[in-house]
Scaffold this motif. Structure first.
Motif, PDB file in Angstrom:
ATOM      1  N   MET A 264     -23.578 -63.562  36.691  1.00  0.00           N
ATOM      2  CA  MET A 264     -23.373 -62.145  36.953  1.00  0.00           C
ATOM      3  C   MET A 264     -23.722 -61.333  35.716  1.00  0.00           C
ATOM      4  N   VAL A 265     -24.386 -60.219  35.932  1.00  0.00           N
ATOM      5  CA  VAL A 265     -24.725 -59.290  34.857  1.00  0.00           C
ATOM      6  C   VAL A 265     -23.929 -58.021  35.080  1.00  0.00           C
ATOM      7  N   TYR A 266     -23.363 -57.475  34.027  1.00  0.00           N
ATOM      8  CA  TYR A 266     -22.660 -56.203  34.164  1.00  0.00           C
ATOM      9  C   TYR A 266     -23.295 -55.167  33.255  1.00  0.00           C
ATOM     10  N   LEU A 267     -23.281 -53.932  33.719  1.00  0.00           N
ATOM     11  CA  LEU A 267     -23.912 -52.809  33.024  1.00  0.00           C
ATOM     12  C   LEU A 267     -22.900 -51.682  32.929  1.00  0.00           C
ATOM     13  N   TYR A 268     -22.770 -51.109  31.745  1.00  0.00           N
ATOM     14  CA  TYR A 268     -21.853 -49.983  31.613  1.00  0.00           C
ATOM     15  C   TYR A 268     -22.453 -48.922  30.712  1.00  0.00           C
ATOM     16  N   THR A 269     -21.974 -47.698  30.913  1.00  0.00           N
ATOM     17  CA  THR A 269     -22.459 -46.579  30.112  1.00  0.00           C
ATOM     18  C   THR A 269     -21.301 -45.685  29.742  1.00  0.00           C
ATOM     19  N   THR A 270     -21.284 -45.227  28.507  1.00  0.00           N
ATOM     20  CA  THR A 270     -20.229 -44.324  28.063  1.00  0.00           C
ATOM     21  C   THR A 270     -20.534 -42.876  28.438  1.00  0.00           C
ATOM     22  N   TYR A 271     -21.740 -42.604  28.905  1.00  0.00           N
ATOM     23  CA  TYR A 271     -22.103 -41.228  29.238  1.00  0.00           C
ATOM     24  C   TYR A 271     -21.527 -40.813  30.593  1.00  0.00           C
ATOM     25  N   SER A 272     -21.628 -41.702  31.581  1.00  0.00           N
ATOM     26  CA  SER A 272     -21.108 -41.377  32.912  1.00  0.00           C
ATOM     27  C   SER A 272     -19.835 -42.132  33.236  1.00  0.00           C
TER      28      SER A 272
ATOM     29  N   ALA B  12     -21.334 -51.221  36.588  1.00  0.00           N
ATOM     30  CA  ALA B  12     -21.962 -51.817  37.767  1.00  0.00           C
ATOM     31  C   ALA B  12     -22.223 -53.292  37.491  1.00  0.00           C
ATOM     32  N   ILE B  13     -22.240 -54.101  38.556  1.00  0.00           N
ATOM     33  CA  ILE B  13     -22.483 -55.536  38.408  1.00  0.00           C
ATOM     34  C   ILE B  13     -23.683 -55.943  39.256  1.00  0.00           C
TER      35      ILE B  13
ATOM     36  N   ARG C 163     -29.433 -57.742  45.764  1.00  0.00           N
ATOM     37  CA  ARG C 163     -30.708 -57.039  45.750  1.00  0.00           C
ATOM     38  C   ARG C 163     -30.613 -55.704  45.022  1.00  0.00           C
ATOM     39  N   SER C 164     -29.417 -55.313  44.654  1.00  0.00           N
ATOM     40  CA  SER C 164     -29.232 -54.041  43.960  1.00  0.00           C
ATOM     41  C   SER C 164     -27.951 -54.103  43.141  1.00  0.00           C
ATOM     42  N   TRP C 165     -27.785 -53.120  42.262  1.00  0.00           N
ATOM     43  CA  TRP C 165     -26.573 -53.005  41.465  1.00  0.00           C
ATOM     44  C   TRP C 165     -25.418 -52.517  42.338  1.00  0.00           C
ATOM     45  N   THR C 166     -24.229 -53.035  42.096  1.00  0.00           N
ATOM     46  CA  THR C 166     -23.030 -52.626  42.814  1.00  0.00           C
ATOM     47  C   THR C 166     -22.104 -51.880  41.873  1.00  0.00           C
ATOM     48  N   PRO C 167     -21.856 -50.588  42.101  1.00  0.00           N
ATOM     49  CA  PRO C 167     -20.920 -49.854  41.247  1.00  0.00           C
ATOM     50  C   PRO C 167     -19.520 -50.447  41.366  1.00  0.00           C
ATOM     51  N   VAL C 168     -18.871 -50.582  40.247  1.00  0.00           N
ATOM     52  CA  VAL C 168     -17.522 -51.135  40.228  1.00  0.00           C
ATOM     53  C   VAL C 168     -16.498 -50.018  40.236  1.00  0.00           C
ATOM     54  N   PHE C 169     -16.593 -49.118  39.277  1.00  0.00           N
ATOM     55  CA  PHE C 169     -15.685 -47.979  39.285  1.00  0.00           C
ATOM     56  C   PHE C 169     -16.230 -46.887  38.374  1.00  0.00           C
ATOM     57  N   THR C 170     -15.718 -45.704  38.578  1.00  0.00           N
ATOM     58  CA  THR C 170     -16.019 -44.559  37.728  1.00  0.00           C
ATOM     59  C   THR C 170     -14.704 -43.921  37.316  1.00  0.00           C
ATOM     60  N   ARG C 171     -14.586 -43.584  36.057  1.00  0.00           N
ATOM     61  CA  ARG C 171     -13.329 -43.039  35.559  1.00  0.00           C
ATOM     62  C   ARG C 171     -13.420 -41.524  35.423  1.00  0.00           C
ATOM     63  N   ASN C 172     -12.260 -40.874  35.514  1.00  0.00           N
ATOM     64  CA  ASN C 172     -12.217 -39.427  35.315  1.00  0.00           C
ATOM     65  C   ASN C 172     -11.871 -39.066  33.872  1.00  0.00           C
ATOM     66  N   TYR C 173     -11.658 -40.055  33.029  1.00  0.00           N
ATOM     67  CA  TYR C 173     -11.505 -39.830  31.598  1.00  0.00           C
ATOM     68  C   TYR C 173     -12.729 -40.408  30.898  1.00  0.00           C
ATOM     69  N   ILE C 174     -12.944 -40.021  29.673  1.00  0.00           N
ATOM     70  CA  ILE C 174     -14.149 -40.443  28.953  1.00  0.00           C
ATOM     71  C   ILE C 174     -13.791 -41.532  27.950  1.00  0.00           C
ATOM     72  N   TRP C 175     -14.321 -42.710  28.169  1.00  0.00           N
ATOM     73  CA  TRP C 175     -14.137 -43.751  27.164  1.00  0.00           C
ATOM     74  C   TRP C 175     -15.232 -43.639  26.109  1.00  0.00           C
TER      75      TRP C 175
ATOM     76  N   SER D 241     -13.873 -61.289  43.432  1.00  0.00           N
ATOM     77  CA  SER D 241     -15.106 -60.702  43.950  1.00  0.00           C
ATOM     78  C   SER D 241     -15.516 -59.448  43.188  1.00  0.00           C
ATOM     79  N   TYR D 242     -14.660 -58.977  42.284  1.00  0.00           N
ATOM     80  CA  TYR D 242     -14.886 -57.750  41.515  1.00  0.00           C
ATOM     81  C   TYR D 242     -15.043 -56.529  42.426  1.00  0.00           C
ATOM     82  N   SER D 243     -14.392 -56.580  43.581  1.00  0.00           N
ATOM     83  CA  SER D 243     -14.441 -55.449  44.505  1.00  0.00           C
ATOM     84  C   SER D 243     -13.169 -54.612  44.437  1.00  0.00           C
ATOM     85  N   ASN D 244     -12.073 -55.199  43.971  1.00  0.00           N
ATOM     86  CA  ASN D 244     -10.804 -54.487  43.849  1.00  0.00           C
ATOM     87  C   ASN D 244     -10.242 -54.712  42.450  1.00  0.00           C
ATOM     88  N   TYR D 245      -9.553 -53.719  41.965  1.00  0.00           N
ATOM     89  CA  TYR D 245      -8.996 -53.822  40.632  1.00  0.00           C
ATOM     90  C   TYR D 245      -7.779 -52.909  40.506  1.00  0.00           C
TER      91      TYR D 245
END
Length: 203
Positions: A1-9, A13-14, A20-32, A59-63
């Motif tokens: 599994m490959v995971y991708l993260y960005t501090t800008y948004s 995603a995993i 066949r595509s990236w799956t978003p895991v979560f988006t936060r309303n605070y800025i890390w 499954s990285y679908s719930n957290y």
């Protein structure tokens, strides 16, 4: 599994080999300001030093999310999470100062670093004063320790970092510096490849 993260948004995603595509895991309303994958979970820290851990199912679908440490008294967006060679979670804080450059312009420069180790039992941060024979290549989301026991090319007990806040506007260059934990001094280093890329990271 490959995971991708960005501090800008503030997104993660995993991607699995069967996908066949990236799956978003979560988006936060605070800025890390930094996030790492540590001991099978994502850890993030914001500018106030609040450390959060996201606990996922297989499954990285719930957290669920929990606060591990409630933070510091001072605000700083230059915080870096890194796993030490012994498996401890460290937070490196870069403190800045305003300096008058040779061309008469005021710029922010790195003054010193503070290093803390997480006490897993109570969530407190303990001061770290030495890396021993290790050198830290500092970068948001991807800092790495390297042993210099058998390699004298790098200075042990030091932090290598890119002081891109002090970028020279006329030349477009960035400053590659090293911070010595023994004497708490910042020294410039010269790299032979003449790098000119903006916002670069160690690779």
């Amino acid at each position: 599994m490959v995971y991708l993260y960005t501090t800008y948004s503030c997104e993660i995603a995993i991607y699995r080999l069967r996908d066949r595509s990236w799956t978003p895991v979560f988006t936060r309303n605070y800025i890390w300001v930094c996030v790492i994958f540590y001991k099978d979970n994502f850890y993030s820290v914001d500018q106030f030093g609040v450390l959060r851990r996201s606990l996922f199912d297989k499954s990285y679908s719930n957290y669920k999310e929990e606060v591990v440490s409630s933070g510091f008294k001072f605000r700083c967006r230059f915080r870096y999470l890194v796993e030490s060679c012994s498996g401890e979670l460290l937070m490196v804080v870069r403190r800045l100062k305003s300096c008058l450059d040779s061309d008469g312009q005021w710029r922010l420069r790195t003054k010193f670093f503070e290093i803390f180790k997480l006490n897993q039992s109570n969530g407190d941060w303990e001061v770290v004063r030495s890396f021993g024979d290790q050198v830290l290549f500092l970068s948001h989301n991807d800092s790495k320790f390297v042993s210099v026991r058998y390699n004298s090319e790098y200075k042990d007990n030091s932090i290598y970092f890119i002081d891109d806040l002090g970028r020279r506007i006329k030349s477009g260059s960035e400053d590659f510096d090293v911070y010595d934990l023994r004497n708490h001094k910042v020294e410039s280093i010269k790299l032979s490849h003449g790098h000119r890329r903006m916002h670069c990271q160690w690779f």
